[in-house]
Design an enzyme around this catalytic site. Structure first.
Site, PDB file in Angstrom:
ATOM      1  N   CYS A 117     -45.060 117.600 -80.739  1.00  0.00           N
ATOM      2  CA  CYS A 117     -45.945 118.547 -80.036  1.00  0.00           C
ATOM      3  C   CYS A 117     -45.258 119.217 -78.853  1.00  0.00           C
ATOM      4  O   CYS A 117     -45.739 120.220 -78.332  1.00  0.00           O
ATOM      5  CB  CYS A 117     -47.219 117.847 -79.570  1.00  0.00           C
ATOM      6  N   HIS A 150     -50.923 121.592 -74.040  1.00  0.00           N
ATOM      7  CA  HIS A 150     -50.939 121.254 -75.467  1.00  0.00           C
ATOM      8  C   HIS A 150     -52.370 120.874 -75.830  1.00  0.00           C
ATOM      9  O   HIS A 150     -52.989 120.024 -75.189  1.00  0.00           O
ATOM     10  CB  HIS A 150     -49.980 120.085 -75.726  1.00  0.00           C
ATOM     11  N   ASN A 202     -55.560 119.844 -83.144  1.00  0.00           N
ATOM     12  CA  ASN A 202     -54.204 119.676 -82.625  1.00  0.00           C
ATOM     13  C   ASN A 202     -53.224 120.244 -83.656  1.00  0.00           C
ATOM     14  O   ASN A 202     -53.058 119.679 -84.733  1.00  0.00           O
ATOM     15  CB  ASN A 202     -53.956 118.182 -82.384  1.00  0.00           C
TER      16      ASN A 202
HETATM   17  O1  UT7 Z   1     -50.386 115.183 -79.445  1.00  0.00           O
HETATM   18  C1  UT7 Z   1     -50.858 113.888 -79.136  1.00  0.00           C
HETATM   19  C2  UT7 Z   1     -51.560 113.372 -80.377  1.00  0.00           C
HETATM   20  N1  UT7 Z   1     -52.461 112.309 -80.157  1.00  0.00           N
HETATM   21  C3  UT7 Z   1     -53.747 112.432 -79.735  1.00  0.00           C
HETATM   22  O2  UT7 Z   1     -54.200 113.477 -79.362  1.00  0.00           O
HETATM   23  C4  UT7 Z   1     -54.626 111.236 -79.771  1.00  0.00           C
HETATM   24  C5  UT7 Z   1     -54.826 110.491 -78.507  1.00  0.00           C
HETATM   25  N2  UT7 Z   1     -55.956 109.602 -78.643  1.00  0.00           N
HETATM   26  C6  UT7 Z   1     -57.231 109.944 -78.329  1.00  0.00           C
HETATM   27  O3  UT7 Z   1     -57.464 111.006 -77.795  1.00  0.00           O
HETATM   28  C7  UT7 Z   1     -58.333 108.990 -78.662  1.00  0.00           C
HETATM   29  O4  UT7 Z   1     -57.788 107.717 -78.896  1.00  0.00           O
HETATM   30  C8  UT7 Z   1     -59.172 109.451 -79.892  1.00  0.00           C
HETATM   31  C9  UT7 Z   1     -60.000 110.679 -79.521  1.00  0.00           C
HETATM   32  C10 UT7 Z   1     -58.277 109.789 -81.067  1.00  0.00           C
HETATM   33  C11 UT7 Z   1     -60.110 108.342 -80.345  1.00  0.00           C
HETATM   34  O5  UT7 Z   1     -60.997 108.001 -79.296  1.00  0.00           O
HETATM   35  P1  UT7 Z   1     -61.213 106.471 -78.869  1.00  0.00           P
HETATM   36  O6  UT7 Z   1     -62.384 106.427 -77.983  1.00  0.00           O
HETATM   37  O7  UT7 Z   1     -59.904 105.983 -78.350  1.00  0.00           O
HETATM   38  O8  UT7 Z   1     -61.597 105.806 -80.205  1.00  0.00           O
HETATM   39  P2  UT7 Z   1     -61.024 104.463 -80.803  1.00  0.00           P
HETATM   40  O9  UT7 Z   1     -59.755 104.739 -81.525  1.00  0.00           O
HETATM   41  O10 UT7 Z   1     -61.030 103.400 -79.751  1.00  0.00           O
HETATM   42  O11 UT7 Z   1     -62.161 104.128 -81.796  1.00  0.00           O
HETATM   43  C12 UT7 Z   1     -63.481 103.842 -81.359  1.00  0.00           C
HETATM   44  C13 UT7 Z   1     -64.294 103.556 -82.575  1.00  0.00           C
HETATM   45  C14 UT7 Z   1     -63.646 102.545 -83.514  1.00  0.00           C
HETATM   46  O12 UT7 Z   1     -64.659 101.764 -84.092  1.00  0.00           O
HETATM   47  P3  UT7 Z   1     -64.943 100.284 -83.572  1.00  0.00           P
HETATM   48  O13 UT7 Z   1     -63.631  99.541 -83.733  1.00  0.00           O
HETATM   49  O14 UT7 Z   1     -65.339 100.451 -82.132  1.00  0.00           O
HETATM   50  O15 UT7 Z   1     -66.023  99.828 -84.475  1.00  0.00           O
HETATM   51  C15 UT7 Z   1     -62.995 103.415 -84.552  1.00  0.00           C
HETATM   52  O16 UT7 Z   1     -62.839 102.745 -85.781  1.00  0.00           O
HETATM   53  O17 UT7 Z   1     -64.451 104.758 -83.344  1.00  0.00           O
HETATM   54  C16 UT7 Z   1     -64.000 104.525 -84.670  1.00  0.00           C
HETATM   55  N3  UT7 Z   1     -63.432 105.767 -85.192  1.00  0.00           N
HETATM   56  C17 UT7 Z   1     -64.180 106.683 -85.796  1.00  0.00           C
HETATM   57  N4  UT7 Z   1     -65.495 106.752 -86.072  1.00  0.00           N
HETATM   58  C18 UT7 Z   1     -65.931 107.853 -86.694  1.00  0.00           C
HETATM   59  C19 UT7 Z   1     -62.137 106.170 -85.147  1.00  0.00           C
HETATM   60  N5  UT7 Z   1     -62.032 107.368 -85.744  1.00  0.00           N
HETATM   61  C20 UT7 Z   1     -63.281 107.713 -86.149  1.00  0.00           C
HETATM   62  C21 UT7 Z   1     -63.818 108.830 -86.811  1.00  0.00           C
HETATM   63  N6  UT7 Z   1     -65.139 108.864 -87.055  1.00  0.00           N
HETATM   64  N7  UT7 Z   1     -63.034 109.878 -87.198  1.00  0.00           N
END
Ligand code: UT7
Length: 325
Positions: free
Chosen positions: A112, A252, A282
């Protein structure tokens, strides 16, 4: 003597994929995606929209804005992690597609951060050869490198391309004022993509999952906010420009959660930030040049404006760049 932007361009695939469509593919909801990431739609490349084809269309628009012909370009650098071939580079395809017969062309892989790293290359090249015109492109058909069964990643990314033509100005107040880039290869496992399996068993990477993007979202989130914040303050320090003097921040477009946290830490008001992540997700190396072009075409970049860019990506790589328009 500044390295200035002479023209910008961008190109998006025709197909729009909404969050609702993703509900049919993985266990997710429109509501989860909107509230956690701010993303509503993304573009997905179709037939005739390989990475180099998107890149070439963005490049032609940038050349037209700069009122330059492709023959006048002597260097093309494409930041990409999703070219349809490993060799030749995406840049070689672009060179041929646009008819840049006098250019050398190669890709860089800084994920990125590719476009900001590319600006650094353009700046150094032009400061060494002030007659040079350099085309820097960020282009991705990242949809070809996503695991469409992985809801942690497939909802976040989209395809597109952006480009800018760089040249020289005698006016030392204008152009690239400074940059601050960094890399930490020890953190590679937070965001990576394998290649095709090795045909030499001795150097095969253990646990090669396939050539698609893998991410530790939570860890990347923490790293990204800190890395971009630090890079921003470093480039401001180096150039003696205050955040209050920045006219527009073009970050970004990773997702709204990262960006909201970053803006909160920088205490930058929303009206000073260009955001289009809701429309495209993204787009990796393409995200900053697409946003730059949209800001330019929307008349948000005025003479003497100070524009700040920041990025973070796989590698891990990060950076910030300051430009006076
Ligand atoms: O260029 C850089 C590239 N990277 C990024 O931009 C990503 C950086 N990361 C983030 O911005 C965040 O980690 C996310 C927005 C991707 C995710 O947010 P989060 O609050 O960190 O979610 P998480 O990964 O902790 O997941 C929370 C819950 C989980 O369920 P449990 O374990 O609490 O039951 C995930 O399994 O949300 C679940 N989850 C989803 N649910 C519905 C993860 N992805 C999804 C989804 N739909 N697509």
């Amino acid at each position: 003597m500044g390295t200035i932007i002479l023209g910008t361009g961008s190109w998006l695939p025709r197909r729009v994929m909404s969050n609702v469509e993703l509900e049919e593919m993985v266990d997710t909801t429109d509501e989860w995606i909107r509230t956690r990431t701010g993303i509503e739609n993304r573009r997905i490349a179709g037939a005739g929209e390989k990475t180099y084809q998107l890149a070439a269309k963005a490049a032609r628009k940038a050349l037209a804005t700069a009122q330059l012909s492709a023959e006048e370009i002597e260097l093309i650098v494409v930041g990409t992690i999703s070219s349809h071939m490993l060799m030749p580079s995406c840049a070689c395809y672009v060179q041929h597609e646009i008819g840049a017969v006098n250019a050398q062309a190669y890709d860089i892989n800084a994920a990125c951060s590719g476009f900001l790293y590319g600006i650094d290359i353009a700046d150094h090249h032009i400061q060494a050869r002030k007659e040079a015109k350099v085309l820097i492109i960020g282009a991705e058909a990242i949809s070809s490198r996503l695991n469409w069964q992985d809801r942690n990643t497939c909802i976040l990314f989209g395809d597109g391309a952006g480009a800018a033509v760089f040249g020289y100005s005698e006016d030392a107040r204008r152009g690239v004022l400074g940059s601050s880039h960094g890399t930490d290869g020890s953190q590679w496992e937070l965001l990576y993509m394998h290649t095709a399996p090795s045909t030499n068993a001795d150097i095969e990477v253990a646990g090669n999952k396939g050539a698609f993007l893998v991410m530790e979202g939570k860890e990347i989130f923490k790293f990204a906010v800190k890395a971009m914040e630090e890079a921003v303050f470093r480039v401001l320090d180096d150039t003696g420009v205050s955040l209050a003097d920045v006219s527009l921040l073009i970050p970004h477009q990773a997702n709204m959660r990262i960006l909201s946290k970053l803006l909160e830490r920088l205490a930058v008001p929303r009206e000073k930030v260009f955001l289009n992540v809701m429309n495209y997700g993204n787009t990796s190396a393409a995200s900053i040049p697409i946003a730059l072009d949209e800001a330019n075409r929307a008349g948000r970049l005025k003479a003497d404006d100070t524009i700040l860019f920041c990025s973070v990506g796989g590698g891990l790589t990060w950076g910030a760049t300051l430009i006076r328009w």
